[in-house]
Write an enzyme that holds these catalytic residues in place. Structure first.
Site, PDB file in Angstrom:
ATOM      1  N   LYS A 128       0.838  -1.207   0.000  1.00 49.32           N
ATOM      2  CA  LYS A 128       0.000   0.000   0.000  1.00 49.32           C
ATOM      3  C   LYS A 128       0.873   1.257   0.000  1.00 49.32           C
ATOM      4  O   LYS A 128       0.649   2.168  -0.793  1.00 49.32           O
ATOM      5  CB  LYS A 128      -0.902   0.010   1.243  1.00 49.32           C
ATOM      6  CG  LYS A 128      -1.539   1.356   1.528  1.00 49.32           C
ATOM      7  CD  LYS A 128      -2.405   1.325   2.761  1.00 49.32           C
ATOM      8  CE  LYS A 128      -1.706   1.619   4.052  1.00 49.32           C
ATOM      9  NZ  LYS A 128      -1.363   3.043   4.269  1.00 49.32           N
ATOM     10  N   ASN A 129       1.862   1.290   0.890  1.00 49.24           N
ATOM     11  CA  ASN A 129       2.640   2.518   1.044  1.00 49.24           C
ATOM     12  C   ASN A 129       3.589   2.790  -0.116  1.00 49.24           C
ATOM     13  O   ASN A 129       4.166   3.873  -0.200  1.00 49.24           O
ATOM     14  CB  ASN A 129       3.427   2.501   2.358  1.00 49.24           C
ATOM     15  CG  ASN A 129       2.527   2.791   3.547  1.00 49.24           C
ATOM     16  OD1 ASN A 129       1.343   3.084   3.381  1.00 49.24           O
ATOM     17  ND2 ASN A 129       3.085   2.713   4.741  1.00 49.24           N
ATOM     18  N   CYS A 143      -3.686  12.910  13.713  1.00 50.49           N
ATOM     19  CA  CYS A 143      -4.342  11.629  13.511  1.00 50.49           C
ATOM     20  C   CYS A 143      -4.148  10.825  14.769  1.00 50.49           C
ATOM     21  O   CYS A 143      -3.471  11.275  15.695  1.00 50.49           O
ATOM     22  CB  CYS A 143      -3.788  10.900  12.299  1.00 50.49           C
ATOM     23  SG  CYS A 143      -2.181  10.194  12.587  1.00 50.49           S
ATOM     24  N   ARG A 161       1.845  14.493  13.634  1.00 52.93           N
ATOM     25  CA  ARG A 161       2.276  14.254  12.248  1.00 52.93           C
ATOM     26  C   ARG A 161       2.261  15.507  11.369  1.00 52.93           C
ATOM     27  O   ARG A 161       1.460  15.634  10.442  1.00 52.93           O
ATOM     28  CB  ARG A 161       1.433  13.149  11.617  1.00 52.93           C
ATOM     29  CG  ARG A 161       1.598  11.843  12.348  1.00 52.93           C
ATOM     30  CD  ARG A 161       0.825  10.727  11.722  1.00 52.93           C
ATOM     31  NE  ARG A 161       1.510  10.141  10.571  1.00 52.93           N
ATOM     32  CZ  ARG A 161       1.054   9.080   9.916  1.00 52.93           C
ATOM     33  NH1 ARG A 161      -0.061   8.509  10.290  1.00 52.93           N
ATOM     34  NH2 ARG A 161       1.707   8.589   8.897  1.00 52.93           N
ATOM     35  N   ASP A 174       5.471   0.580  11.984  1.00 51.19           N
ATOM     36  CA  ASP A 174       4.222  -0.036  11.505  1.00 51.19           C
ATOM     37  C   ASP A 174       4.092  -1.507  11.917  1.00 51.19           C
ATOM     38  O   ASP A 174       3.066  -2.126  11.646  1.00 51.19           O
ATOM     39  CB  ASP A 174       4.109   0.077   9.979  1.00 51.19           C
ATOM     40  CG  ASP A 174       3.718   1.490   9.545  1.00 51.19           C
ATOM     41  OD1 ASP A 174       3.441   2.327  10.411  1.00 51.19           O
ATOM     42  OD2 ASP A 174       3.704   1.739   8.318  1.00 51.19           O
ATOM     43  N   ARG A 219      -8.324  -0.501   5.382  1.00 50.39           N
ATOM     44  CA  ARG A 219      -7.492   0.521   4.742  1.00 50.39           C
ATOM     45  C   ARG A 219      -6.185  -0.091   4.254  1.00 50.39           C
ATOM     46  O   ARG A 219      -5.602   0.392   3.287  1.00 50.39           O
ATOM     47  CB  ARG A 219      -7.150   1.639   5.736  1.00 50.39           C
ATOM     48  CG  ARG A 219      -8.277   2.588   6.039  1.00 50.39           C
ATOM     49  CD  ARG A 219      -7.767   3.747   6.872  1.00 50.39           C
ATOM     50  NE  ARG A 219      -6.457   4.152   6.394  1.00 50.39           N
ATOM     51  CZ  ARG A 219      -5.453   4.551   7.168  1.00 50.39           C
ATOM     52  NH1 ARG A 219      -5.602   4.650   8.453  1.00 50.39           N
ATOM     53  NH2 ARG A 219      -4.302   4.885   6.649  1.00 50.39           N
TER      54      ARG A 219
HETATM   55  C1  UD1 Z   1       4.976   6.914   6.459  1.00 54.75           C
HETATM   56  C2  UD1 Z   1       4.065   5.713   6.280  1.00 54.75           C
HETATM   57  C3  UD1 Z   1       3.555   5.237   7.637  1.00 54.75           C
HETATM   58  C4  UD1 Z   1       4.719   4.986   8.581  1.00 54.75           C
HETATM   59  C5  UD1 Z   1       5.659   6.183   8.636  1.00 54.75           C
HETATM   60  C6  UD1 Z   1       6.920   5.907   9.433  1.00 54.75           C
HETATM   61  C7  UD1 Z   1       3.092   6.096   4.082  1.00 54.75           C
HETATM   62  C8  UD1 Z   1       1.885   6.455   3.292  1.00 54.75           C
HETATM   63  N1  UD1 Z   1       2.951   6.103   5.417  1.00 54.75           N
HETATM   64  O1  UD1 Z   1       4.192   7.960   7.027  1.00 54.75           O
HETATM   65  O2  UD1 Z   1       2.801   4.037   7.439  1.00 54.75           O
HETATM   66  O3  UD1 Z   1       4.218   4.729   9.881  1.00 54.75           O
HETATM   67  O4  UD1 Z   1       6.062   6.572   7.306  1.00 54.75           O
HETATM   68  O5  UD1 Z   1       7.587   4.809   8.922  1.00 54.75           O
HETATM   69  O6  UD1 Z   1       4.134   5.783   3.537  1.00 54.75           O
HETATM   70  N2  UD1 Z   1       7.790  14.590  10.568  1.00 54.75           N
HETATM   71  C9  UD1 Z   1       7.961  15.932  10.845  1.00 54.75           C
HETATM   72  N3  UD1 Z   1       7.727  16.842   9.857  1.00 54.75           N
HETATM   73  C10 UD1 Z   1       7.349  16.472   8.610  1.00 54.75           C
HETATM   74  C11 UD1 Z   1       7.174  15.120   8.328  1.00 54.75           C
HETATM   75  C12 UD1 Z   1       7.413  14.187   9.324  1.00 54.75           C
HETATM   76  O7  UD1 Z   1       8.295  16.292  11.965  1.00 54.75           O
HETATM   77  O8  UD1 Z   1       7.155  17.358   7.758  1.00 54.75           O
HETATM   78  C13 UD1 Z   1       8.028  13.570  11.618  1.00 54.75           C
HETATM   79  C14 UD1 Z   1       6.782  12.795  11.998  1.00 54.75           C
HETATM   80  O9  UD1 Z   1       5.996  13.472  12.949  1.00 54.75           O
HETATM   81  C15 UD1 Z   1       7.361  11.512  12.524  1.00 54.75           C
HETATM   82  C16 UD1 Z   1       8.604  11.311  11.651  1.00 54.75           C
HETATM   83  O10 UD1 Z   1       8.884  12.578  11.088  1.00 54.75           O
HETATM   84  O11 UD1 Z   1       7.780  11.667  13.853  1.00 54.75           O
HETATM   85  C17 UD1 Z   1       8.455  10.292  10.552  1.00 54.75           C
HETATM   86  O12 UD1 Z   1       7.230  10.498   9.877  1.00 54.75           O
HETATM   87  P1  UD1 Z   1       7.083  10.253   8.309  1.00 54.75           P
HETATM   88  O13 UD1 Z   1       8.178   9.380   7.830  1.00 54.75           O
HETATM   89  O14 UD1 Z   1       6.879  11.554   7.639  1.00 54.75           O
HETATM   90  O15 UD1 Z   1       5.707   9.448   8.236  1.00 54.75           O
HETATM   91  P2  UD1 Z   1       4.724   9.463   7.015  1.00 54.75           P
HETATM   92  O16 UD1 Z   1       5.480   9.712   5.765  1.00 54.75           O
HETATM   93  O17 UD1 Z   1       3.541  10.320   7.323  1.00 54.75           O
END
Ligand code: UD1
Length: 420
Positions: A22-23, A119, A124, A307, A399
């Site tokens: 999915k991701n 969420c 996030r 995850d 999902r």
């Molecule tokens: C993706 C995955 C999700 C997984 C996560 C971590 C998808 C669609 N989802 O989510 O299933 O749990 O990676 O492996 O691929 N952060 C910031 N600022 C930002 C972006 C992120 O501070 O602009 C922080 C987040 O709060 C978190 C960390 O970075 O603590 C990692 O998050 P991130 O890798 O961005 O998660 P997602 O991409 O949302």
């Protein structure tokens, strides 16, 4: 809302076919916005999140159609995409909708995307996506809960991520693929899903170096071309069924899996006493009657994935000793704890860690699913618990897990969906 009813106890054995990730599918679908044309994506799982993303692409003017003869093939045509707005109602359903920001900005010169908001598993933020796009030359405004971005033509730059973010890296890679000149992205996420996206961008005509490392270099192209592309196997689904074998003392062959994406998980499950055999395209896991305890810390790839934290905790609930599970990626990812306790688990949360004392037996109970991966952990615990466990609100599972109850029932689980 549908429920899953599970009679715990059976030892699972047999073969499970792993679905496409999915991701990885979501960023591949977003990348189709970069160049007009007809795309054929294979190995795409039929999941609620994928359908939601199709709705978003269609809202922007694309068409999405499942192949009539091949179940996992999705045809996307972006020839007539004119839209550049991702409204709140679509983004709210799935945070990954933010993946359209980079490609829309790069192709249309503008994008208006609702801020995803918090969420269940934490705040996030997407600040790093926005900072990165600004560095590429975009003008950004936050208004009425929306990000409004404009850029005549993005231009290559060097950008360092404060923390590695998966979707943040993906957004920047897509924008850089159409930017003028070279973009250097440092401290990027290294997940296999990012490598898959990079390969698709290359197939479309961008030059991408350093995939799978902390530094990615992208030469943008003035135009990219539509392609056919095969998605990768779902490593989180694979890891979930690995735990299913472990928690039931079973023996599962996971076909179509990629063992190289699961090193940290394989090491950890071996520590608990599982026998694991791997080969090209398969993983076989044999569990033991009661697992040994093992401590765990979640980390960005190639560390143990957040995850799979909840699923591993379910296993530790019946381990022979105590374990400490530390979550470093998301600040509020222990919602499964209260539900696991309803089954008789002994867990104490201490800040970012959970101390789990293994108990001899869990006892079935009605439970509430709270988010995607937490729901999977409740199903796994239900497979082991004595008596009946009912997991409510399984739409979370839908999902991200394709046909979970059918796959589990086919290897001996007593599990059924109660539709409402
Ligand atoms: C993706 C995955 C999700 C997984 C996560 C971590 C998808 C669609 N989802 O989510 O299933 O749990 O990676 O492996 O691929 N952060 C910031 N600022 C930002 C972006 C992120 O501070 O602009 C922080 C987040 O709060 C978190 C960390 O970075 O603590 C990692 O998050 P991130 O890798 O961005 O998660 P997602 O991409 O949302």
């Amino acid at each position: 809302m549908d429920k899953l009813k599970i009679e715990g106890g059976p030892t699972l054995s047999g073969t499970i076919e792993i679905s496409g990730a999915k991701n990885a599918a979501l960023p591949l679908m977003a990348a189709t916005l970069l160049a007009p044309g007809a795309y054929r994506l294979s190995r795409v799982p039929r999941l609620r999140d994928i359908h939601s993303f199709c709705n978003l692409l269609e809202h922007l003017g694309a068409t999405c159609r499942w192949d009539e003869s091949e179940a996992a093939v999705l045809h996307i045509d972006t020839t007539h995409v004119k839209g550049w707005k991702a409204p709140y109602d679509l983004v709210r359903k799935m945070r990954a909708s933010v993946l359209v920001l980079g490609p829309l900005l790069a192709r249309m010169g503008r994008a208006k995307v609702s801020l995803p908001g918090g969420c269940a598993i934490g705040a996030r933020p997407i600040d790093l996506h926005l900072k990165g796009l600004r560095a590429l030359g975009a003008e950004m405004e936050l208004r009425d809960g929306y990000v409004e971005a404009t850029a005549l033509r993005l231009s290559g730059t060097a950008y360092y991520f404060d923390v590695p973010t998966v979707t943040g890296t993906e957004n920047l890679m897509m924008a850089a693929a159409l930017a003028q000149g070279e973009t250097l992205l440092e401290n990027v996420a290294r997940e296999p899903e990012i490598v898959a996206l990079g390969k698709m961008l290359e197939a479309m005509g961008a030059t991408v170096e350093g995939l799978g490392t902390e530094t990615i270099r992208i030469q943008g192209a003035p135009e990219l071309a539509a392609v056919g592309f095969e998605n990768i196997p779902d490593r989180i689904e694979t890891g979930t069924y690995m735990v299913a074998a472990a928690i039931t003392g079973g023996d599962l062959l996971l076909e179509g899996a990629d063992p190289s994406a699961l090193d940290a998980v394989i090491v950890k499950l071996r520590e608990t006493g599982c026998s694991i055999e791997t080969g090209p395209g398969f993983i076989r896991v044999q569990g033991v009657e009661r697992p040994e305890s093992a401590d765990l810390t979640t980390l960005p790839y190639p560390g143990f994935p957040t995850d799979l934290q909840a699923q591993f905790m379910a296993l530790m609930c019946v381990a022979k000793g105590a374990s400490v599970i530390t979550e470093t990626i998301f600040e509020n990812r222990f919602m499964h704890v209260a539900e696991l306790k309803r089954l008789g688990a002994d867990i104490r949360i201490d800040g970012r860690s959970a101390v789990v004392k293994g108990v001899e037996a869990l006892k079935g109970a009605p439970l509430m699913a709270t988010d995607l991966r937490a729901s999977a952990s409740l199903v796994l615990a239900g497979l082991r618990a004595e008596g009946t466990t009912v997991v409510n609100r399984v739409y979370h599972l839908d999902r991200g897990y394709e046909a979970m109850e059918q796959k589990l029932a086919a290897v001996g689980a007593r599990i059924e969906r109660i539709r409402e």
